[in-house]
Motif scaffolding. Structure first.
Motif, mmCIF file in Angstrom:
data_model
loop_
_atom_site.group_PDB
_atom_site.id
_atom_site.type_symbol
_atom_site.label_atom_id
_atom_site.label_comp_id
_atom_site.label_asym_id
_atom_site.label_seq_id
_atom_site.Cartn_x
_atom_site.Cartn_y
_atom_site.Cartn_z
ATOM 1 N N ASN A 137 -40.883 54.730 -12.342
ATOM 2 C CA ASN A 137 -40.346 53.782 -11.360
ATOM 3 C C ASN A 137 -38.978 54.220 -10.842
ATOM 4 O OD1 ASN A 137 -42.597 52.042 -11.560
ATOM 5 N ND2 ASN A 137 -41.706 51.023 -13.361
ATOM 6 N N ASP A 138 -38.860 55.523 -10.576
ATOM 7 C CA ASP A 138 -37.636 56.116 -10.030
ATOM 8 C C ASP A 138 -36.450 56.048 -10.996
ATOM 9 O OD1 ASP A 138 -38.888 56.734 -7.587
ATOM 10 O OD2 ASP A 138 -38.530 54.710 -6.844
ATOM 11 N N ILE A 139 -36.723 55.781 -12.255
ATOM 12 C CA ILE A 139 -35.677 55.769 -13.282
ATOM 13 C C ILE A 139 -35.891 56.955 -14.208
ATOM 14 C CG2 ILE A 139 -34.662 54.524 -15.226
ATOM 15 C CD1 ILE A 139 -35.534 51.927 -13.873
ATOM 16 N N ALA A 140 -34.875 57.786 -14.328
ATOM 17 C CA ALA A 140 -34.928 58.929 -15.246
ATOM 18 C C ALA A 140 -34.319 58.521 -16.579
ATOM 19 C CB ALA A 140 -34.172 60.117 -14.661
ATOM 20 N N THR A 141 -35.115 58.659 -17.634
ATOM 21 C CA THR A 141 -34.635 58.347 -18.985
ATOM 22 C C THR A 141 -34.335 59.638 -19.712
ATOM 23 O OG1 THR A 141 -35.910 56.286 -19.097
ATOM 24 C CG2 THR A 141 -35.177 57.248 -21.181
ATOM 25 N N LEU A 142 -33.083 59.832 -20.078
ATOM 26 C CA LEU A 142 -32.669 60.983 -20.871
ATOM 27 C C LEU A 142 -32.261 60.475 -22.248
ATOM 28 C CD1 LEU A 142 -32.313 61.982 -17.874
ATOM 29 C CD2 LEU A 142 -30.533 63.493 -18.760
ATOM 30 N N HIS A 143 -33.246 60.350 -23.092
ATOM 31 C CA HIS A 143 -33.015 59.908 -24.464
ATOM 32 C C HIS A 143 -32.208 58.611 -24.471
ATOM 33 C CE1 HIS A 143 -33.787 61.283 -28.553
ATOM 34 N NE2 HIS A 143 -32.610 60.808 -28.914
ATOM 35 N N ASP A 144 -31.142 58.563 -25.289
ATOM 36 C CA ASP A 144 -30.206 57.435 -25.294
ATOM 37 C C ASP A 144 -28.867 57.933 -25.802
ATOM 38 O OD1 ASP A 144 -29.944 57.038 -28.281
ATOM 39 O OD2 ASP A 144 -32.088 56.627 -28.095
ATOM 40 N N ASP A 145 -27.850 57.108 -25.692
ATOM 41 C CA ASP A 145 -26.494 57.590 -25.983
ATOM 42 C C ASP A 145 -26.150 57.638 -27.463
ATOM 43 O OD1 ASP A 145 -26.362 54.881 -26.358
ATOM 44 O OD2 ASP A 145 -24.657 54.545 -25.037
ATOM 45 N N SER A 146 -27.171 57.620 -28.341
ATOM 46 C CA SER A 146 -26.904 57.817 -29.769
ATOM 47 C C SER A 146 -26.703 59.293 -30.100
ATOM 48 C CB SER A 146 -28.055 57.260 -30.616
ATOM 49 O OG SER A 146 -29.254 57.968 -30.350
ATOM 50 N N SER B 212 -26.700 59.036 3.305
ATOM 51 C CA SER B 212 -25.253 59.247 3.284
ATOM 52 C C SER B 212 -24.544 58.278 2.345
ATOM 53 C CB SER B 212 -24.680 59.112 4.700
ATOM 54 O OG SER B 212 -24.753 57.778 5.157
ATOM 55 N N LYS B 213 -25.228 57.199 1.976
ATOM 56 C CA LYS B 213 -24.637 56.199 1.080
ATOM 57 C C LYS B 213 -25.295 56.205 -0.302
ATOM 58 C CE LYS B 213 -21.953 54.713 4.358
ATOM 59 N NZ LYS B 213 -20.493 55.016 4.322
ATOM 60 N N THR B 214 -26.015 57.283 -0.613
ATOM 61 C CA THR B 214 -26.764 57.359 -1.867
ATOM 62 C C THR B 214 -25.961 58.080 -2.946
ATOM 63 O OG1 THR B 214 -28.906 57.302 -0.737
ATOM 64 C CG2 THR B 214 -28.868 58.254 -2.940
ATOM 65 N N TYR B 215 -26.100 57.610 -4.167
ATOM 66 C CA TYR B 215 -25.460 58.253 -5.321
ATOM 67 C C TYR B 215 -26.357 58.064 -6.536
ATOM 68 C CZ TYR B 215 -24.025 53.565 -6.903
ATOM 69 O OH TYR B 215 -24.019 52.263 -7.325
ATOM 70 N N ILE B 216 -26.076 58.799 -7.596
ATOM 71 C CA ILE B 216 -26.806 58.655 -8.859
ATOM 72 C C ILE B 216 -26.031 57.701 -9.750
ATOM 73 C CG2 ILE B 216 -27.698 59.827 -10.901
ATOM 74 C CD1 ILE B 216 -27.985 62.350 -9.219
ATOM 75 N N ALA B 217 -26.702 56.636 -10.147
ATOM 76 C CA ALA B 217 -26.056 55.590 -10.945
ATOM 77 C C ALA B 217 -26.561 55.627 -12.384
ATOM 78 C CB ALA B 217 -26.330 54.219 -10.341
ATOM 79 N N THR B 218 -25.679 55.322 -13.311
ATOM 80 C CA THR B 218 -26.086 55.045 -14.677
ATOM 81 C C THR B 218 -26.599 53.618 -14.724
ATOM 82 O OG1 THR B 218 -24.365 56.507 -15.528
ATOM 83 C CG2 THR B 218 -25.339 54.968 -17.084
ATOM 84 N N LEU B 219 -27.772 53.428 -15.293
ATOM 85 C CA LEU B 219 -28.371 52.104 -15.374
ATOM 86 C C LEU B 219 -28.126 51.542 -16.768
ATOM 87 C CD1 LEU B 219 -30.127 49.955 -13.959
ATOM 88 C CD2 LEU B 219 -32.147 51.144 -14.842
ATOM 89 N N LEU C 5 -26.040 60.515 -22.451
ATOM 90 C CA LEU C 5 -27.472 60.339 -22.259
ATOM 91 C C LEU C 5 -27.774 58.871 -22.008
ATOM 92 C CD1 LEU C 5 -28.898 62.701 -25.029
ATOM 93 C CD2 LEU C 5 -28.459 63.210 -22.626
ATOM 94 N N GLY C 6 -28.880 58.614 -21.316
ATOM 95 C CA GLY C 6 -29.252 57.233 -21.003
ATOM 96 C C GLY C 6 -30.175 57.193 -19.805
ATOM 97 N N LYS C 7 -30.144 56.085 -19.065
ATOM 98 C CA LYS C 7 -31.017 55.891 -17.908
ATOM 99 C C LYS C 7 -30.227 56.081 -16.615
ATOM 100 C CE LYS C 7 -34.070 52.593 -20.262
ATOM 101 N NZ LYS C 7 -35.255 53.464 -20.277
ATOM 102 N N TYR C 8 -30.863 56.758 -15.657
ATOM 103 C CA TYR C 8 -30.222 57.059 -14.377
ATOM 104 C C TYR C 8 -31.195 56.804 -13.224
ATOM 105 C CZ TYR C 8 -26.590 59.256 -17.167
ATOM 106 O OH TYR C 8 -25.586 59.473 -18.076
ATOM 107 N N LYS C 9 -30.640 56.389 -12.103
ATOM 108 C CA LYS C 9 -31.460 56.169 -10.910
ATOM 109 C C LYS C 9 -30.615 56.362 -9.657
ATOM 110 C CE LYS C 9 -32.445 52.243 -9.253
ATOM 111 N NZ LYS C 9 -33.046 50.926 -8.969
#
Length: 561
Positions: free
Chosen positions: A397-406, A429-436, A460-464
């Motif tokens: 769902n357009d969310i990238a999960t990179l493990h977790d911050d442990s 032009s108004k798009t960025y990568i956010a930590t979710l 590490l964590g979730k990004y979109k």
């Protein structure tokens, strides 16, 4: 030759204090020194790089040059040390003074001149020895609460001028200026079963209990193990008061009288500081908030604090042998406690088993890796992690999960969303990568190349992908439009941005640029009317604030003076 080799193997943190000048430097404050933060104290993602001196909860106390020298560097920033002054001394050391309210005399005049020349609150200057010489005891500044300070105090450092290695200020005679009669305090002991070892029926790290004995030492319950193990401690020190938990100075661990591992907080380099996440049990810190200091290292790493150990601190427990593990904990004033841990070999059923969740994405810490899924690419450089592990990597769902911050990250990982489709040029032009974080979006500095977006992360964590087209908010102005400001000394506004943070701002009086100081903790911009940019009569005020996605807001008003 053997004698020379032995000297080379001695860790530098056992050198005597006489290596450093003892009676050259004075206190930077006129009040008794009360420590709220010790050298190399354990902080988030870094070791504390100096001593924090309390300033009685107030700002504006005189700050003195600790010795003869010259102002070699000035840095003004809303973050980090805030307003900071660096003095280089003729004996090869540099002293640093941070979180200042303002500088004094010619130093302050130079700062203000530079800020108006560059039309920027944030400035940095490197000076020649003849530009701003100072004498020991000169008032160079006034204490404050600027930058990343959580309360009024003075951050104070010593550095080797050539190498910029940070050195514990206690080595420069400050031990005499600071009272400390309290011994360190131990809160917990953790034993780590390594490989397939079972310790007290567990294959996972467990706490072991301990009690204080009549002779003042601490004795733990017996540890039973059948293989390789190691230990960690949760401990701290009180210094000048009973309100601040400070860090230890030195720890030594022995097995049957033989030194196994030691570390001392004497000196380290800035580029080593993030290794704190390997120095402590990071997973336990993440899960429980406890900074357990490991008395071992499973693989060597370049941290000066643990340099010089010839053993890795792990213990091999074999049949038909008994062991006594002893830990000595010191503060800089040589107040000391001892912990005794009896160990014996024992085969026992495993009631707490170690589990490893395997995934298709195995990260080898010392090797670079590239992982791809969907339109997401993750580049992991070598030595980005401290240990190998199976990473949970997914795109859904357009969310990238990179493990977790442990799992701590040491070096930047590059996360890329490739060939983003379905967005207009204006949206791109108004798009960025956010930590979710739950439903919260946190901005990450993002680079765009065509329809692809990349960011460098150390968590590490979730990004979109997210968009920000909302301009910053300017509010809470401290004057009423059209009113006469008689005794008012400042004009100020609050600024905030919903998504991507404040990137820059410019303010003007009657068309002339004015200095407004930014306090990110309060989100407040303040102009000191003592700069005398205003005119008698009507003054037109204008401020333009821009966020990281170039959304701008403008506020205009006027007042009389």
């Amino acid at each position: 030759m053997k004698f020379v080799l032995a000297l080379l193997l001695v860790p530098f943190f056992v050198f005597s204090q006489e290596k450093y000048p003892q009676d050259v430097f004075q206190s930077p404050l006129a009040i008794p020194l009360d420590i709220s933060g010790s050298f190399a104290e354990l902080r988030s993602n870094h070791f504390h790089s100096g001593l924090d001196f309390k300033t009685s909860g107030v700002e504006g106390l005189p700050v003195f040059a600790t010795g003869d020298g010259y102002v070699s560097r000035i840095k003004i920033s809303p973050f980090g040390y805030g307003k900071a002054i660096y003095i280089t001394h003729p004996n090869g050391y540099t002293s640093v003074y941070g979180h200042l309210q303002k500088a004094n005399g010619a130093i302050q005049e130079l700062i203000k001149k530079k800020q108006y020349q560059e039309q920027s609150f944030e400035v940095e200057m490197y000076l020649y020895p003849t530009e701003l010489p100072v004498k020991k005891g000169d008032i160079i500044a006034f204490s404050g609460n600027t930058g990343g300070s959580g309360a009024p105090h003075l951050h104070f450092e010593f550095r080797d001028t050539k190498s910029e290695q940070i050195i514990n200020p206690m080595h420069f005679g400050f031990k005499k200026m600071i009272k400390d009669e309290r011994k360190p305090i131990i809160q917990g002991i953790v034993v780590y079963p390594l490989d397939s070892t079972t310790v007290n029926n567990a294959q996972k790290p467990i706490n072991i209990s301990f009690n204080k004995q009549a002779d003042g030492t601490y004795l733990s319950t017996k540890v039973k193990a059948n293989g390789r193990i190691a230990f960690g401690i949760n401990a701290y020190d009180y210094c000048t008061n009973a309100y601040n938990k400070n860090g230890l100075y030195k720890v030594k661990a022995y097995l049957n009288g033989v030194l196994q591992y030691q570390y001392g907080f004497d000196t380290f380099a800035f580029d080593e500081s993030r290794y704190i996440n390997n120095f402590i049990d990071y997973e336990r810190f993440h899960d429980m908030g406890q900074r357990v200091q490991k008395l071992f290292e499973l693989s060597s790493y370049p941290l000066s604090i643990v340099a010089g150990n010839t053993k890795d601190g792990t213990l091999k427990i074999v049949p038909n042998a008994n062991y006594t593990y002893r830990v000595e904990l010191y503060d800089f004033h040589q107040n000391k406690i001892e912990l005794i841990i009896p160990i014996e070999y024992g085969l026992q059923p495993t009631t707490i088993k170690k589990t490893v969740q395997k995934t298709p994405y195995f990260v080898k810490a010392k090797t670079e890796s590239i992982f791809e899924k969907g339109n997401v690419t993750v580049y992991v450089p070598e030595n980005a992690f401290y240990a190998n592990f199976f990473m949970n990597f997914d795109v859904n769902n357009d969310i990238a999960t990179l493990h977790d911050d442990s799992v701590p990250v040491h070096k930047n990982i590059t996360l890329t969303f490739n060939d983003v489709s379905g967005l207009s040029e204006e949206q791109l032009s108004k798009t960025y990568i956010a930590t979710l974080d739950g439903y919260k979006l946190d901005y990450n500095k993002t680079t765009r190349k065509g329809n692809s977006f990349s960011t460098k992360i150390k968590t590490l964590g979730k990004y979109k992908l997210a968009q920000d087209s909302i301009p910053p908010r300017i509010y809470n102005v401290n004057f009423v439009e059209g009113k006469t400001l008689k005794d008012q000394k400042t004009i100020s506004v609050s600024v905030a941005d919903l998504h991507s943070d404040i990137a820059n701002y410019s303010a003007y009086l009657n068309g002339k640029w004015i200095l407004m100081e930014y306090d990110y903790k309060t989100k407040r911009l303040t102009h000191n009317l003592e700069d005398a940019i205003y005119v008698q009569g009507k003054n037109d005020f204008k401020i333009i604030v821009t966020d990281s996605l170039q959304n701008s807001a403008t506020f205009e008003s006027y007042f009389f003076k």
